[in-house]
Every structure is written in structure tokens, then in C-alpha cells.
Design a protein around this motif. Structure first.
Motif, PDB file in Angstrom:
ATOM      1  N   LEU A   1     -33.878  51.387 -14.087  1.00  0.00           N
ATOM      2  CA  LEU A   1     -34.543  51.165 -12.802  1.00  0.00           C
ATOM      3  C   LEU A   1     -35.326  49.857 -12.808  1.00  0.00           C
ATOM      4  O   LEU A   1     -35.401  49.169 -11.781  1.00  0.00           O
ATOM      5  CB  LEU A   1     -35.473  52.339 -12.487  1.00  0.00           C
ATOM      6  CG  LEU A   1     -34.761  53.660 -12.170  1.00  0.00           C
ATOM      7  CD1 LEU A   1     -35.764  54.802 -12.091  1.00  0.00           C
ATOM      8  CD2 LEU A   1     -33.976  53.544 -10.863  1.00  0.00           C
ATOM      9  N   ARG A   2     -35.903  49.512 -13.941  1.00  0.00           N
ATOM     10  CA  ARG A   2     -36.636  48.238 -14.022  1.00  0.00           C
ATOM     11  C   ARG A   2     -35.684  47.053 -14.005  1.00  0.00           C
ATOM     12  O   ARG A   2     -35.986  46.008 -13.422  1.00  0.00           O
ATOM     13  CB  ARG A   2     -37.519  48.233 -15.272  1.00  0.00           C
ATOM     14  CG  ARG A   2     -38.728  49.163 -15.139  1.00  0.00           C
ATOM     15  CD  ARG A   2     -39.592  49.197 -16.378  1.00  0.00           C
ATOM     16  NE  ARG A   2     -40.783  50.019 -16.138  1.00  0.00           N
ATOM     17  CZ  ARG A   2     -41.196  51.001 -16.937  1.00  0.00           C
ATOM     18  NH1 ARG A   2     -40.514  51.281 -18.047  1.00  0.00           N
ATOM     19  NH2 ARG A   2     -42.272  51.698 -16.637  1.00  0.00           N
ATOM     20  N   GLU A   3     -34.546  47.232 -14.630  1.00  0.00           N
ATOM     21  CA  GLU A   3     -33.550  46.168 -14.608  1.00  0.00           C
ATOM     22  C   GLU A   3     -33.064  45.920 -13.179  1.00  0.00           C
ATOM     23  O   GLU A   3     -32.779  44.783 -12.797  1.00  0.00           O
ATOM     24  CB  GLU A   3     -32.362  46.550 -15.501  1.00  0.00           C
ATOM     25  CG  GLU A   3     -32.606  46.361 -16.980  1.00  0.00           C
ATOM     26  CD  GLU A   3     -32.738  44.899 -17.352  1.00  0.00           C
ATOM     27  OE1 GLU A   3     -31.778  44.137 -17.123  1.00  0.00           O
ATOM     28  OE2 GLU A   3     -33.818  44.511 -17.855  1.00  0.00           O
ATOM     29  N   ALA A   4     -32.993  46.986 -12.394  1.00  0.00           N
ATOM     30  CA  ALA A   4     -32.569  46.862 -10.988  1.00  0.00           C
ATOM     31  C   ALA A   4     -33.723  46.457 -10.084  1.00  0.00           C
ATOM     32  O   ALA A   4     -33.540  46.334  -8.871  1.00  0.00           O
ATOM     33  CB  ALA A   4     -31.991  48.189 -10.506  1.00  0.00           C
ATOM     34  N   ARG A   5     -34.878  46.243 -10.693  1.00  0.00           N
ATOM     35  CA  ARG A   5     -36.106  45.879  -9.964  1.00  0.00           C
ATOM     36  C   ARG A   5     -36.543  46.968  -8.976  1.00  0.00           C
ATOM     37  O   ARG A   5     -37.168  46.675  -7.956  1.00  0.00           O
ATOM     38  CB  ARG A   5     -35.933  44.548  -9.212  1.00  0.00           C
ATOM     39  CG  ARG A   5     -35.601  43.364 -10.105  1.00  0.00           C
ATOM     40  CD  ARG A   5     -36.750  43.045 -11.051  1.00  0.00           C
ATOM     41  NE  ARG A   5     -36.450  41.889 -11.873  1.00  0.00           N
ATOM     42  CZ  ARG A   5     -36.770  40.631 -11.560  1.00  0.00           C
ATOM     43  NH1 ARG A   5     -37.388  40.391 -10.412  1.00  0.00           N
ATOM     44  NH2 ARG A   5     -36.471  39.649 -12.359  1.00  0.00           N
ATOM     45  N   LEU A   6     -36.206  48.216  -9.252  1.00  0.00           N
ATOM     46  CA  LEU A   6     -36.655  49.326  -8.420  1.00  0.00           C
ATOM     47  C   LEU A   6     -37.948  49.936  -8.953  1.00  0.00           C
ATOM     48  O   LEU A   6     -38.634  50.649  -8.233  1.00  0.00           O
ATOM     49  CB  LEU A   6     -35.570  50.405  -8.335  1.00  0.00           C
ATOM     50  CG  LEU A   6     -34.343  49.992  -7.523  1.00  0.00           C
ATOM     51  CD1 LEU A   6     -33.223  50.999  -7.709  1.00  0.00           C
ATOM     52  CD2 LEU A   6     -34.689  49.851  -6.047  1.00  0.00           C
ATOM     53  N   LEU A   7     -38.253  49.685 -10.195  1.00  0.00           N
ATOM     54  CA  LEU A   7     -39.548  50.030 -10.788  1.00  0.00           C
ATOM     55  C   LEU A   7     -40.208  48.755 -11.263  1.00  0.00           C
ATOM     56  O   LEU A   7     -39.542  47.817 -11.716  1.00  0.00           O
ATOM     57  CB  LEU A   7     -39.388  50.985 -11.974  1.00  0.00           C
ATOM     58  CG  LEU A   7     -39.141  52.470 -11.701  1.00  0.00           C
ATOM     59  CD1 LEU A   7     -39.121  53.231 -13.030  1.00  0.00           C
ATOM     60  CD2 LEU A   7     -40.197  53.061 -10.787  1.00  0.00           C
ATOM     61  N   ALA A   8     -41.530  48.732 -11.179  1.00  0.00           N
ATOM     62  CA  ALA A   8     -42.275  47.584 -11.676  1.00  0.00           C
ATOM     63  C   ALA A   8     -42.260  47.571 -13.199  1.00  0.00           C
ATOM     64  O   ALA A   8     -41.996  48.591 -13.853  1.00  0.00           O
ATOM     65  CB  ALA A   8     -43.714  47.642 -11.169  1.00  0.00           C
ATOM     66  N   LYS A   9     -42.517  46.425 -13.765  1.00  0.00           N
ATOM     67  CA  LYS A   9     -42.577  46.296 -15.221  1.00  0.00           C
ATOM     68  C   LYS A   9     -43.651  47.215 -15.794  1.00  0.00           C
ATOM     69  O   LYS A   9     -44.662  47.486 -15.159  1.00  0.00           O
ATOM     70  CB  LYS A   9     -42.883  44.851 -15.602  1.00  0.00           C
ATOM     71  CG  LYS A   9     -41.794  43.863 -15.211  1.00  0.00           C
ATOM     72  CD  LYS A   9     -42.207  42.439 -15.553  1.00  0.00           C
ATOM     73  CE  LYS A   9     -41.143  41.440 -15.099  1.00  0.00           C
ATOM     74  NZ  LYS A   9     -41.554  40.035 -15.390  1.00  0.00           N
ATOM     75  N   GLU A  10     -43.405  47.666 -17.013  1.00  0.00           N
ATOM     76  CA  GLU A  10     -44.357  48.543 -17.681  1.00  0.00           C
ATOM     77  C   GLU A  10     -45.640  47.790 -18.012  1.00  0.00           C
ATOM     78  O   GLU A  10     -45.597  46.626 -18.428  1.00  0.00           O
ATOM     79  CB  GLU A  10     -43.740  49.106 -18.966  1.00  0.00           C
ATOM     80  CG  GLU A  10     -44.641  50.070 -19.703  1.00  0.00           C
ATOM     81  CD  GLU A  10     -43.992  50.616 -20.961  1.00  0.00           C
ATOM     82  OE1 GLU A  10     -44.581  51.511 -21.596  1.00  0.00           O
ATOM     83  OE2 GLU A  10     -42.886  50.148 -21.316  1.00  0.00           O
ATOM     84  N   GLU A  11     -46.775  48.432 -17.783  1.00  0.00           N
ATOM     85  CA  GLU A  11     -48.064  47.844 -18.136  1.00  0.00           C
ATOM     86  C   GLU A  11     -48.467  48.337 -19.513  1.00  0.00           C
ATOM     87  O   GLU A  11     -48.647  49.546 -19.708  1.00  0.00           O
ATOM     88  CB  GLU A  11     -49.135  48.223 -17.111  1.00  0.00           C
ATOM     89  CG  GLU A  11     -48.886  47.648 -15.726  1.00  0.00           C
ATOM     90  CD  GLU A  11     -50.040  47.911 -14.782  1.00  0.00           C
ATOM     91  OE1 GLU A  11     -51.104  48.363 -15.267  1.00  0.00           O
ATOM     92  OE2 GLU A  11     -49.885  47.661 -13.585  1.00  0.00           O
ATOM     93  N   PRO A  12     -48.605  47.432 -20.492  1.00  0.00           N
ATOM     94  CA  PRO A  12     -48.907  47.846 -21.872  1.00  0.00           C
ATOM     95  C   PRO A  12     -50.163  48.715 -21.977  1.00  0.00           C
ATOM     96  O   PRO A  12     -50.221  49.636 -22.786  1.00  0.00           O
ATOM     97  CB  PRO A  12     -49.094  46.510 -22.602  1.00  0.00           C
ATOM     98  CG  PRO A  12     -48.320  45.525 -21.786  1.00  0.00           C
ATOM     99  CD  PRO A  12     -48.456  45.975 -20.371  1.00  0.00           C
TER     100      PRO A  12
END
Length: 630
Positions: free
Chosen positions: A155-166
Motif C-alpha cells: 500500500l505504501r508503494e502504491a502511495r495509498l498509505l503514508a510512509k511509516e513514522e519511526p
């Protein structure tokens, strides 16, 4: 990728999640024709995390449907309803739904549609917990940690989820349009799952605060989230009484608004109890609950400066309760609120009608508090209409009734006292007001509500301005500190309907100090709030102060223009407490043009009105003009 290039084509491979800064988002909304203060535009941009596409849809929708008023965004159900790009957005996300059909990724997208903000890890786990929610989480329960992470990665690769926040690895976030679209699809296709999921989130968030009764907005936010999810779960009555009324309002304490000034936050969460904001409550609510939420909304719309909408809400309460004391609600209080709104709007005949009606209703129900409150508001309207003698008599009657109750909060130490002191200052009883302030300021600072503290400082500041101008006594820095506390306090209290009074007082102070740029800044702020909120009474006050400021700056043409606008508005509204000022400023125009005979004629009219009305606040200015004429 430039926000999908205005959705060129029927579908796309990804949705851009880049954020605009609050300042850039505000500027972009303004470019699209959205109107509001800089703070309001920045807040709107923040609500959508600065996503350019969401702001594009928001801006275009507001510009077409609501004449660009940024405050009306709480009435927009779905951004994707926007005609042009909204349709493209729906088609883009449908292509993603087909791409992930039968895969856990689609379940995750539907889960994201349950939230209107980033979803924290604990909330996600509450949804994934056993037993499974049919049609939503069955496939996720047996998913290994590795497969869960892989689905999130896709989903992140498809830009449907935002990047993970460390720093918060369990939290999930996505584009507002993604949440909206997939939430709508889940609700339409599996209403049972939608309600069960929101029910779990309701239980999760209402148990989240460490305190049963949170003390700050930050601590209160999980309860606001619980209300939103409880409404979506269809658990309206439980949510209204157990969370909103008991824990957020703290029953009759009204903690969230009176202590925290959370008018805007309260208004947003109350939308869950409406089918059509702000006119049609949820049909399944009882009559009593419908009247309750309508009244709550009316009060909060007033606080944020949306006065016309507030009147409509309060009038519906009056209609639904039938003006009868044996019905639910408190018609005397509602009628009094409508009177206050019509006063600020500048419809004084209607204001006095509702004020008189509120007194009759209060006397009929026999509630001593209501009898005092309604008489105070009635006296205020009469004061604005120039009937100072009658107004003072009613104020004194209200204060006498307050003394008979022997409550801890005396009349002079409250918003009621502020209105009475406003009259006393116009009568010229500065000494009495000063003595009152000495007695009450310490009590107010120790235990008063934010609004009461701000109004107490405002009264103090006005007395000190009088001492500085007339007696040439006092501490300029101390007065400025008080006036700055007024504006800060009114903002903290969330009361936009009072805010112009604070800016007008500080503008007068700066004008008398010769700091004309600062006076202009405060006047512009007061004028913006007044005009956007339809506060015609405050707008007329601004025009009068503009006239005085331009005269002090030697700008006679601008001064006369502002004076003419004020005069017309005052005549139209019947705002006769300002009549002496109209003639005093006119006399100053004539003096500036060396027309002493005309100045003498205007001064005579002003003095006649001052004596007739008892408006001795202007005795000093009249004497100063008389000296210049002779």
C-alpha cells in the motif's frame, strides 16, 4: 508526480501524498476563492494534512456552494462529490480496489475508511481482535506479522498509505480522499461491519483517557473520537449521555466550552448527531435529545461567530419545544440567546421582542437564575437602543434578585456584571465601576471562567483608558498589559462574538497614545471579525473608531467617509446609544474645517442628547470641543 496531473486519463498508478505547509495550504485555498482569516485557512489546511488534491476539492466546493466561506466546511459530507476532479478521484480509487480485490490490502483500506485522522496502533489492534468482524477482518486475523507488513508495504508503494513514522511505527495514515472513498464503500456494502467496527473504536477511545474527566483539550481528544465513532456505530443515546454530556460537558458545568473554550471542537463532534447539519438531528433521537443537540449547536455557532446559523438553530429549538414550560428544554434561556444574537446582528426591535418574551417565560417557570439572566439581557438591549434610565432600573432589579439568592458568584463578578458596567461607564459612573473592579478582580483571577476573566480585564482596561485620557493619570504599560490579556482571554474562551470588543478597546488605547499603525491593525482585525460574522453592531462601532482614528491622523476625507457609514448603520439599526458620538464627531469635522458655527450647532445637538439620555460618558469630550470653539 504532480498530484496526478489533474487526473489526466481515467486512472493512475499512484496518489501523491506530499504535504503543503499550513501557510502554503492557506495561500492555496485563498487562491481558489476561499474566504477566511489566516488562522482559519491554516486550520483548514491542517485538517487535510496539507494534501494538495484534497485542498483543491475543498476549495472548489466551498467557492461554488458556500460563496467561499471556509467556516462552512463542516457541512461538506464528501469531497469527492466535487463535480470535476472528484469524479476522477473516485475512478482512480476504484481501479485500486480492483487491483487489490481478494487481498488483505483491500481490507486495510476499508479499515482506514473508519478514521478521520491517523489511526494509532492500539485502535488497529482493537479492530483486528477476535471475534472477527465479518467481511472486514477475517482475512487479517490469521495474517502473520510478516504478511501484515508486506501488505502495508504494498500500500505504501502504491502511495495509498503514508510512509511509516519511526517514532510511531504502529500508526497508519493515508490521503483524506482514500479514507473517504473506502469508508463510503464499506458503509454502503457492509453496514453491519461498519457499525460493529465503529462500536469497537467507540469502546477503545472512551476507555483510553487516564482520567474519567480529562482536564485539557489534549486529554479530552480520545473522548471526542469516541463520540464520533459512537455516532457512526448508531449508538447515539449512549454516546450523547455517557460520553458527551457526562464526561465532556460534565453535565451542567459545560466544562469543554466554559473552561476550555472548545467551541469549534464541540461543534465538529456534534455533527454526528445530525442528518443535515445544523437543522435536522438524527431521527432516532428522542424529542428531548433533539432539542438538546440543537441548543448545544446554537450556542457553539454563536461562540465561533456564525450568528445567523446560531439564530436558526435556536429558533428551531423554540419551535420544537413549543414555547411551553412543561415541554423539554428551557425556552426562556433559548429566547434570551436569540435576543443576544439579534442585538449583535443589529436587529434591535427583534432583540427587544425576544428579550421581553424571555422574561415572561422565566417568570412563568419561577427559576430565579433565569429571571436574573433574562432581565440582564433585556436591560442590555434597552441600553443599545439608548433607553439608559429604563435599562439601569432593570439592571439594578436583576442585581437585587442576585443578592437575595446569596450565591457565591455575585452579579458584579460575571458576564452579567460586564454588561451592567458597560452601562455604568456610559452613564459616567467611572468611580462606581472602579470600586466594583477593585472588589472583584482578585476573585475572578482565582476562580473565574476564561470569559469572565477576560471581561473583567476589559472593564478594568476601559476604566484605565478613561483615567489616562481624562485625568492624565495611570500606568500606560499596565493598561496595555490588561488589554492584551483581554484579547488572549477571549481567544482562549473561544468567544468570537465578544472578540471585536477587545480589539476596539485596544485600538482606542493605541489611538490615544498616538500609535496609529497599531490602532489601525486592531481596528482592521475587529472589522474583519464583525463583518464576516454579520455583527453589524460591532461593525458600526468600528466605523466610529475609524472616523476618530482618521481625524487624529489628519485624514479628513477618510474620517468623514467612515462617519457617514457609521451614521447610516446606527440610524438603520436604532442603535441610539451612539447618537451623541455622531454629533460630537461631526462637530470635530467642522472644527477641522474652521466652521465654528456649524461645529457649535453639532455640539448643541450632542449635548442635548447627552443630557436627555444620561450619556455622560461624553461630557469630557463635549467640554473639550466647546473650549476649541470659544
Amino acid at each position: 508526480m504532480d498530484d496526478l496531473k489533474d487526473f489526466a486519463g481515467a486512472s493512475a498508478e499512484q496518489i501523491e501524498l506530499e504535504h503543503l505547509s499550513p501557510e502554503a495550504g492557506a495561500a492555496y485555498l485563498a487562491h481558489l476563492g476561499v474566504k477566511g482569516t489566516n488562522d482559519e485557512l491554516r486550520q483548514a489546511a491542517n485538517e487535510f494534512n496539507g494534501h494538495a488534491l484534497a485542498l483543491t476539492l475543498l476549495g472548489r466546493y466551498l467557492a461554488v456552494v458556500y460563496h467561499g466561506d471556509v467556516r462552512q466546511r463542516d457541512k461538506i459530507a464528501q469531497l469527492t462529490k466535487e463535480k470535476k476532479q472528484g469524479g476522477h478521484a473516485r475512478r482512480v480509487m476504484e481501479s485500486y480496489a480492483k487491483w487489490f480485490e481478494g487481498k488483505p490490502e483491500l481490507n486495510i483500506l476499508h479499515i482506514m475508511g473508519l478514521f478521520d485522522r491517523p489511526a494509532e496502533g492500539g485502535a488497529i489492534e482493537a479492530l483486528k481482535a477476535k471475534p472477527a468482524i465479518a467481511g472486514l477482518t477475517e482475512a487479517l486475523q490469521e495474517l502473520s506479522h510478516e504478511d501484515w507488513q508486506y501488505a502495508l508495504h504494498n500500500l505504501r508503494e502504491a502511495r495509498l498509505l503514508a510512509k511509516e513514522e519511526p517514532q510511531n511505527s504502529g500508526m497508519l495514515d493515508c490521503h483524506p480522499l482514500v479514507r473517504e472513498h473506502f469508508g463510503e464503500k464499506l458503509k454502503a456494502g457492509n453496514l453491519t461491519a461498519w457499525k460493529e467496527a465503529h462500536g469497537r473504536l467507540y469502546e477503545y477511545y472512551k476507555a483510553l483517557p487516564k482520567k474519567e474527566y480529562p482536564d485539557t483539550i489534549e486529554e479530552m481528544m480520545p473522548l471526542y473520537a469516541a463520540v464520533a465513532h459512537g455516532c457512526e456505530a448508531g449508538r447515539y443515546e449512549e454516546t450523547l449521555h455517557d460520553v458527551y454530556e457526562r464526561r465532556i460537558l460534565r453535565e451542567s458545568e459545560y466544562f469543554s466550552t466554559r473552561k476550555l473554550g472548545a467551541f469549534g471542537v464541540d461543534l465538529a463532534v456534534l455533527s454526528g448527531f445530525f442528518q443535515i447539519p445544523w437543522s435536522q438531528p438524527i431521527a432516532s433521537l428522542s424529542t428531548a435529545d433533539k432539542i438538546f443537540v440543537l441548543g448545544e449547536v446554537g450556542y457553539r455557532l454563536r461562540g465561533v461567530g456564525r450568528l445567523a446559523e446560531s439564530i436558526a438553530s435556536f429558533k428551531q429549538v423554540m419551535q420544537d419545544s413549543g414555547f411551553a414550560q412543561d415541554m423539554v428544554g428551557n425556552p426562556s434561556s433559548i429566547a434570551s440567546n436569540i435576543s443576544q444574537l439579534y442585538t449583535v446582528i443589529g436587529d434591535l426591535p427583534l432583540a427587544v421582542d425576544f428579550a421581553e418574551q424571555s422574561v415572561i417565560l422565566a417568570d412563568r417557570n419561577g427559576n430565579a437564575y433565569d429571571q436574573i439572566a433574562t432581565r440582564t439581557i433585556w436591560a442590555r438591549v434597552l441600553h443599545q437602543m439608548g433607553n439608559l434610565v429604563e435599562a439601569e432600573s432593570i439592571f439594578r432589579d436583576a442585581e437585587y434578585r442576585q443578592g437575595e439568592r446569596e450565591v457565591e458568584r455575585p452579579f458584579l463578578y460575571s458576564s452579567w456584571g460586564f454588561l451592567y458596567c458597560d452601562l455604568l461607564l456610559n452613564i459616567g459612573n467611572y468611580l462606581e465601576v472602579g470600586n466594583r473592579v477593585v472588589k472583584t478582580i482578585e476573585w475572578t483571577e482565582q476562580g473565574g471562567l476564561p470569559l469572565e476573566i477576560a471581561l473583567e480585564y476589559l472593564t478594568t482596561g476601559r476604566v484605565q483608558i478613561f483615567m489616562l485620557e481624562k485625568m492624565k493619570e495611570g500606568d500606560f504599560n499596565q493598561t496595555l498589559d490588561k488589554l492584551e490579556c483581554v484579547i488572549y482571554g477571549l481567544r482562549q474562551a473561544g468567544r468570537h462574538d465578544y472578540l471585536p470588543c477587545g480589539f476596539l478597546a485596544r485600538a482606542e488605547f493605541f489611538r490615544l497614545r498616538g500609535e496609529f499603525k497599531l490602532a489601525q491593525r486592531d481596528l482592521d482585525e475587529a472589522f474583519t471579525i464583525a463583518t464576516r460574522g454579520g455583527m453589524r453592531l460591532h461593525e458600526a462601532d468600528c466605523h466610529l473608531e475609524y472616523a476618530r482614528l482618521h481625524l487624529a491622523m489628519g485624514e479628513k476625507d477618510k474620517a468623514r467617509e467612515s462617519w457617514a457609514k457609521a451614521k447610516q448603520m446606527i440610524e438603520e439599526m436604532g442603535y441610539h446609544r451612539r447618537d451623541p458620538e455622531i454629533h460630537l464627531i461631526e462637530a470635530q469635522f467642522h472644527l477641522a474645517s474652521a466652521e465654528k458655527d456649524k461645529a457649535r450647532e453639532s455640539l448643541a445637538k450632542a449635548k442635548e442628547l447627552i443630557d436627555k439620555m444620561g450619556m455622560h460618558r461624553w461630557d469630557f469630550e463635549a467640554r473639550e470641543i466647546e473650549k476649541q470653539i470659544s
